[in-house]
Design an enzyme around this catalytic site. Structure first.
Site, short mmCIF file in Angstrom:
data_model
loop_
_atom_site.label_atom_id
_atom_site.label_comp_id
_atom_site.label_asym_id
_atom_site.label_seq_id
_atom_site.Cartn_x
_atom_site.Cartn_y
_atom_site.Cartn_z
N GLY A 4 -0.47 -2.69 5.28
CA GLY A 4 -0.64 -2.97 4.06
C GLY A 4 -0.38 -1.83 3.18
O GLY A 4 -0.59 -1.95 1.73
N HIS A 17 -0.95 8.19 0.18
CA HIS A 17 -1.98 8.20 -0.81
C HIS A 17 -3.18 7.84 -0.14
O HIS A 17 -3.24 6.95 0.87
CB HIS A 17 -1.81 7.21 -1.84
CG HIS A 17 -1.05 5.96 -1.47
ND1 HIS A 17 -0.04 5.58 -1.04
CD2 HIS A 17 -1.85 4.58 -1.44
CE1 HIS A 17 0.24 4.37 -0.92
NE2 HIS A 17 -1.17 3.85 -0.93
N HIS A 51 -6.82 5.97 -0.84
CA HIS A 51 -7.53 5.19 -1.86
C HIS A 51 -9.35 5.59 -1.89
O HIS A 51 -9.59 5.81 -0.65
CB HIS A 51 -7.82 3.66 -1.47
CG HIS A 51 -6.19 3.03 -1.40
ND1 HIS A 51 -5.99 2.34 -2.37
CD2 HIS A 51 -5.32 2.90 -0.34
CE1 HIS A 51 -4.96 1.76 -2.04
NE2 HIS A 51 -4.57 2.37 -0.75
P1 5GP Z 1 -1.16 0.52 -0.86
O1 5GP Z 1 -0.74 -0.83 -1.16
O2 5GP Z 1 0.34 1.34 -0.37
O3 5GP Z 1 -2.13 1.21 0.17
O4 5GP Z 1 -1.54 1.06 -2.09
C1 5GP Z 1 -0.69 1.07 -3.17
C2 5GP Z 1 -1.62 1.23 -4.55
O5 5GP Z 1 -0.98 1.65 -5.61
C3 5GP Z 1 -2.24 -0.21 -4.66
O6 5GP Z 1 -3.41 -0.46 -4.87
C4 5GP Z 1 -1.70 -0.39 -6.12
O7 5GP Z 1 -2.63 -1.32 -7.10
C5 5GP Z 1 -1.38 0.85 -6.65
N1 5GP Z 1 -0.22 0.79 -7.56
C6 5GP Z 1 1.06 0.41 -7.71
N2 5GP Z 1 1.84 0.53 -8.48
C7 5GP Z 1 1.14 1.39 -9.53
C8 5GP Z 1 1.31 1.97 -10.64
O8 5GP Z 1 2.36 1.90 -11.24
N3 5GP Z 1 0.50 2.76 -11.07
C9 5GP Z 1 -1.03 2.91 -10.63
N4 5GP Z 1 -1.71 3.44 -11.15
N5 5GP Z 1 -1.17 2.18 -9.17
C10 5GP Z 1 -0.24 1.92 -8.91
#
Ligand code: 5GP
Ligand code: ZN
Length: 113
Positions: free
Chosen positions: A92, A99, A101
């Site tokens: 995911g 990062h 969460h």
């Molecule tokens: P992943 O899916 O890689 O685990 O998490 C990426 C996270 O980054 C997602 O929860 C998404 O909502 C967040 N995200 C994506 N683009 C941006 C952005 O431009 N600004 C912020 N603040 N969050 C973002």
């Protein structure tokens, strides 16, 4: 990394809602929160994902968890919180700058949700 969304956020080239910042770590609100509190905790240096943590760069990852612990205490998250790092597309991961969460403010299921 020139083309990395989160490197651009660290540099201020893309706006974000900052929660915390120090020399090596940046914390900001997720743009699409999945819980009442949904922060993204990132190293300022570009590490793309969890399996790229090495002896050389793991210091900042340890510091990230110190920051998470301090934030949780400062925010009074006594009822608990969740930390998630998706590694790779199948898990995911959609942004390839590591990062964590940090999620709080509701019940969380396990293993899903
Ligand atoms: P992943 O899916 O890689 O685990 O998490 C990426 C996270 O980054 C997602 O929860 C998404 O909502 C967040 N995200 C994506 N683009 C941006 C952005 O431009 N600004 C912020 N603040 N969050 C973002
Ligand atoms: Zn990056």
């Amino acid at each position: 990394m020139a083309d990395c969304l989160f490197c651009k956020i660290v540099k201020g080239e893309i706006p974000s809602k900052k929660v915390y910042e120090d020399e090596t770590v940046y914390v900001f609100e997720d743009i699409e929160p999945t819980a009442p509190i949904h922060y993204l905790v990132i190293p300022k240096e570009h590490i793309s994902k969890l399996d790229e943590i090495t002896e050389e760069n793991s210091g900042v990852i340890a510091h990230i968890f110190e920051v998470i612990s301090k934030l949780a205490k400062d925010m009074g998250l006594k009822d608990g919180f969740r930390v998630v790092s998706n590694c790779g597309a199948q898990a995911g991961q959609s942004v390839f700058h590591i990062h964590f969460h940090m999620l709080a403010g509701r019940e969380f299921g396990w293993p899903a949700g």
